[in-house]
Design a protein around this motif. Structure first.
Motif, PDB file in Angstrom:
ATOM      1  N   VAL A 121      23.825 -77.261  33.859  1.00 34.16           N
ATOM      2  CA  VAL A 121      24.433 -78.527  33.473  1.00 34.16           C
ATOM      3  C   VAL A 121      23.291 -79.446  33.076  1.00 34.16           C
ATOM      4  N   THR A 122      23.392 -80.100  31.926  1.00 34.28           N
ATOM      5  CA  THR A 122      22.289 -80.940  31.462  1.00 34.28           C
ATOM      6  C   THR A 122      22.611 -82.415  31.613  1.00 34.28           C
ATOM      7  N   LEU A 123      21.627 -83.163  32.036  1.00 39.18           N
ATOM      8  CA  LEU A 123      21.737 -84.606  32.224  1.00 39.18           C
ATOM      9  C   LEU A 123      21.192 -85.306  30.992  1.00 39.18           C
ATOM     10  N   PRO A 124      21.997 -86.130  30.324  1.00 43.40           N
ATOM     11  CA  PRO A 124      21.543 -86.771  29.081  1.00 43.40           C
ATOM     12  C   PRO A 124      20.282 -87.607  29.285  1.00 43.40           C
ATOM     13  N   ASP A 125      19.423 -87.623  28.273  1.00 38.97           N
ATOM     14  CA  ASP A 125      18.239 -88.481  28.297  1.00 38.97           C
ATOM     15  C   ASP A 125      18.667 -89.941  28.281  1.00 38.97           C
ATOM     16  N   ASP A 126      17.940 -90.765  28.998  1.00 45.14           N
ATOM     17  CA  ASP A 126      18.214 -92.198  29.008  1.00 45.14           C
ATOM     18  C   ASP A 126      17.033 -92.925  28.376  1.00 45.14           C
ATOM     19  N   PRO A 127      17.228 -93.567  27.217  1.00 49.38           N
ATOM     20  CA  PRO A 127      16.101 -94.182  26.508  1.00 49.38           C
ATOM     21  C   PRO A 127      15.516 -95.398  27.217  1.00 49.38           C
ATOM     22  N   GLU A 128      16.273 -95.993  28.138  1.00 50.72           N
ATOM     23  CA  GLU A 128      15.805 -97.204  28.810  1.00 50.72           C
ATOM     24  C   GLU A 128      14.988 -96.877  30.061  1.00 50.72           C
ATOM     25  N   SER A 129      15.649 -96.256  31.043  1.00 46.47           N
ATOM     26  CA  SER A 129      15.003 -96.013  32.336  1.00 46.47           C
ATOM     27  C   SER A 129      14.444 -94.611  32.476  1.00 46.47           C
ATOM     28  N   PHE A 141      24.239 -88.858  36.497  1.00 47.09           N
ATOM     29  CA  PHE A 141      23.772 -87.958  37.548  1.00 47.09           C
ATOM     30  C   PHE A 141      24.842 -87.812  38.639  1.00 47.09           C
ATOM     31  N   GLU A 142      25.374 -88.936  39.101  1.00 44.99           N
ATOM     32  CA  GLU A 142      26.395 -88.864  40.146  1.00 44.99           C
ATOM     33  C   GLU A 142      27.672 -88.206  39.620  1.00 44.99           C
ATOM     34  N   LYS A 143      28.013 -88.476  38.387  1.00 42.22           N
ATOM     35  CA  LYS A 143      29.185 -87.846  37.793  1.00 42.22           C
ATOM     36  C   LYS A 143      29.022 -86.330  37.764  1.00 42.22           C
ATOM     37  N   ALA A 144      27.833 -85.860  37.438  1.00 41.03           N
ATOM     38  CA  ALA A 144      27.575 -84.416  37.409  1.00 41.03           C
ATOM     39  C   ALA A 144      27.711 -83.814  38.796  1.00 41.03           C
ATOM     40  N   LEU A 145      27.193 -84.515  39.818  1.00 37.12           N
ATOM     41  CA  LEU A 145      27.275 -84.010  41.186  1.00 37.12           C
ATOM     42  C   LEU A 145      28.721 -83.951  41.665  1.00 37.12           C
ATOM     43  N   LYS A 146      29.544 -84.873  41.188  1.00 36.68           N
ATOM     44  CA  LYS A 146      30.968 -84.865  41.543  1.00 36.68           C
ATOM     45  C   LYS A 146      31.729 -83.776  40.788  1.00 36.68           C
ATOM     46  N   GLN A 147      31.378 -83.599  39.521  1.00 38.44           N
ATOM     47  CA  GLN A 147      32.176 -82.797  38.615  1.00 38.44           C
ATOM     48  C   GLN A 147      31.887 -81.305  38.710  1.00 38.44           C
ATOM     49  N   TYR A 148      30.659 -80.936  39.074  1.00 38.25           N
ATOM     50  CA  TYR A 148      30.258 -79.537  39.066  1.00 38.25           C
ATOM     51  C   TYR A 148      29.760 -79.105  40.445  1.00 38.25           C
ATOM     52  N   PRO A 149      29.875 -77.817  40.743  1.00 39.25           N
ATOM     53  CA  PRO A 149      29.347 -77.306  42.019  1.00 39.25           C
ATOM     54  C   PRO A 149      27.829 -77.087  41.927  1.00 39.25           C
ATOM     55  N   ILE A 150      27.109 -78.162  41.707  1.00 37.01           N
ATOM     56  CA  ILE A 150      25.648 -78.075  41.537  1.00 37.01           C
ATOM     57  C   ILE A 150      25.003 -77.586  42.835  1.00 37.01           C
ATOM     58  N   LYS A 151      24.167 -76.580  42.718  1.00 40.18           N
ATOM     59  CA  LYS A 151      23.440 -76.070  43.883  1.00 40.18           C
ATOM     60  C   LYS A 151      22.065 -76.728  43.985  1.00 40.18           C
TER      61      LYS A 151
END
Length: 470
Positions: free
Chosen positions: A216-224, A231-241
């Motif tokens: 699962v890839t986390l989009p680049d953020d041009p600001e921070s 990141f939190e959405k990914a942790l909720k949405q997928y069974p990230i190990k």
């Protein structure tokens, strides 16, 4: 949650994400068992559960297929971008490394700093002295987890940063990539989901391919540099190990994420019970007065395995790394004893003397000063030559510049064209293999400015302009 439910959830999510489409055939029970590491019965139960829910249908003597559901809508604008099960980048990286290792290539695509800056006479003297000592070749005291004195020194350096650490928490490895791979192998099984930054060091993609992991890839953020909401959405949405993240002098882009964001990352890891493998090989190459903190600094629950190395500061010849593994030390040693076995006793002994007597700190100060000067000069020269529709991502750390070319350009073709002129660059395909936009290049700007380098840069600019017109 039962194992079959976890597997069913993973497959269901991939269907929703469009990885599998209507009437695609799923892997056979045996293939899925080998891919996921689950038993045949667990796979069968997962398939039958999805069939009962209307997501799959079965054909006699043929297998299971994706059902065509009227209410199945694939949202093409998802913030989280899952990659295919089969990551295919090893051949790309292999060809790149083979093509760029010739001695007459200008190495602006190299991942290592200028060797002239990394070479240290004192370290070579110590290495030579140890080469004459029989004890420096003995394997026993240097077998996993590694030389005790070196582990004590590394643990002491963590303690100076305010991080509680004991020598038993440290495992010495053959460079940082070995530390990262051993950590990932100890924490995952084939078919597990891991999270990577959308644009990241190619070693992470290679590891995912080799271990059969879903990404699962986390989009680049041009600001921070880091999107906490995504990141939190990914942790909720997928069974990230496991997450594999680089947050200090990130390769290839170069940003350093703030301490505030790192603290929140540590909190979310604990909240969702997800581990982080923190790739921090460039932490020592920050040009500011203070070394940036790591996520490990905020880790109170052993959710973070922190990996570092001497090879980015002393060169490929000093390929010694480590992982701050904590309670996972034994698991990593088990994997290590079946692969790389041990790290050069000679190098470990020489590093003990070099680091313990403050030679290393003196070397780091000189290295940072030269990298800072060279990067600033390279940036100014490049900025004055690039067309207006190109953008340079500059950050005051490390030795890379991430250059954004016009959207219509293919950096892979630019790389091929420049290679014919004996110039290497690093195209974005190495760092974001599943992304459609491939109009970025990474340049190594650790070299002292010379007339030859100016000519090389002129050739790169000329080729960029030529490719724009093509």
């Amino acid at each position: 949650m039962y194992k079959f439910e976890k597997l069913a959830r993973s497959i269901h999510q991939m269907i929703e994400d469009g990885i599998w489409k209507a009437h695609d055939k799923l892997p056979s029970l045996r293939e899925q068992s080998e891919l996921s590491g689950y038993s045949l019965m667990t796979v069968l139960n997962a398939y039958q559960e999805l069939e009962a829910q209307g997501w799959l249908y079965a054909k006699d003597k043929s297998g299971y297929y994706i059902a065509e559901r009227a209410d199945l809508e694939i949202n093409s604008n998802k913030e989280i971008l899952p990659a295919q099960e089969k990551i295919q980048i090893n051949s790309v990286v292999f060809n790149y490394l083979k093509d760029t290792q010739a001695h007459d290539i200008v190495p602006l695509g190299s991942a290592f700093p200028n060797p002239e800056l990394l070479f240290n006479n004192k370290f070579m003297q110590l290495l030579s002295q140890h080469a004459k000592r029989k004890n420096s070749y003995l394997n026993h005291p240097n077998m996993p987890p590694g030389n005790l004195e070196l582990r004590q020194i590394i643990a002491g350096r963590y303690q100076l940063q305010g991080i509680s650490c004991h020598s038993d928490d440290i495992v010495i490895t053959s460079g940082a990539l070995d530390a990262l791979n051993l950590s990932l192998q100890a924490l995952t099984q084939p078919g597990d989901f891991i999270l990577l930054q959308e644009t990241v060091f190619y070693g992470a993609w290679q590891a995912a391919e080799r271990l059969g992991l879903n990404v699962v890839t986390l989009p680049d953020d041009p600001e921070s540099g880091f999107d906490l909401d995504a990141f939190e959405k990914a942790l909720k949405q997928y069974p990230i190990k496991v997450c594999w993240l680089m947050l200090n002098a990130q390769n290839p882009i170069g940003y350093t994420v703030s301490a505030i964001i790192k603290k929140k990352i540590a909190q979310l890891l604990f909240q969702y019970q997800v581990h982080l493998i923190e790739d921090d090989v460039y932490q020592e190459l920050n040009f500011g007065k203070e070394k940036p903190v790591s996520v490990k600094h905020f880790d109170q629950h052993n959710m973070v395995l922190h990996c570092g190395s001497f090879s980015k500061t002393l060169g490929m010849g000093a390929r010694v790394g480590w992982v701050f593994a904590g309670s996972y030390s034994n698991a990593i040693q088990h994997v290590q004893l079946m692969s790389t076995l041990t790290v050069s006793p000679l190098l470990q002994n020489a590093l003990v003397d070099f680091v313990a007597h403050h030679h290393y700190e003196k070397h780091l100060r000189s290295l940072r000063r030269h990298l800072d000067q060279n990067k600033k000069r390279f940036y100014q020269e490049l900025k004055g030559r690039l067309p207006e529709d190109c953008q340079i991502h500059y950050f005051p750390t490390g030795y890379f510049l991430w250059v954004e070319l016009p959207e219509s350009m293919d950096s892979q073709q630019l790389y091929i064209d420049l290679l014919e002129q004996k110039i290497s660059i690093a195209p974005s395909l190495l760092f974001r293999p599943k992304h459609t936009a491939q109009n970025f290049i990474r340049l190594n700007c650790s070299f002292e400015w010379t007339d030859e380098l100016a000519t090389t840069l002129d050739q790169i600019i000329y080729q960029i302009k030529k490719n724009k017109k093509a």
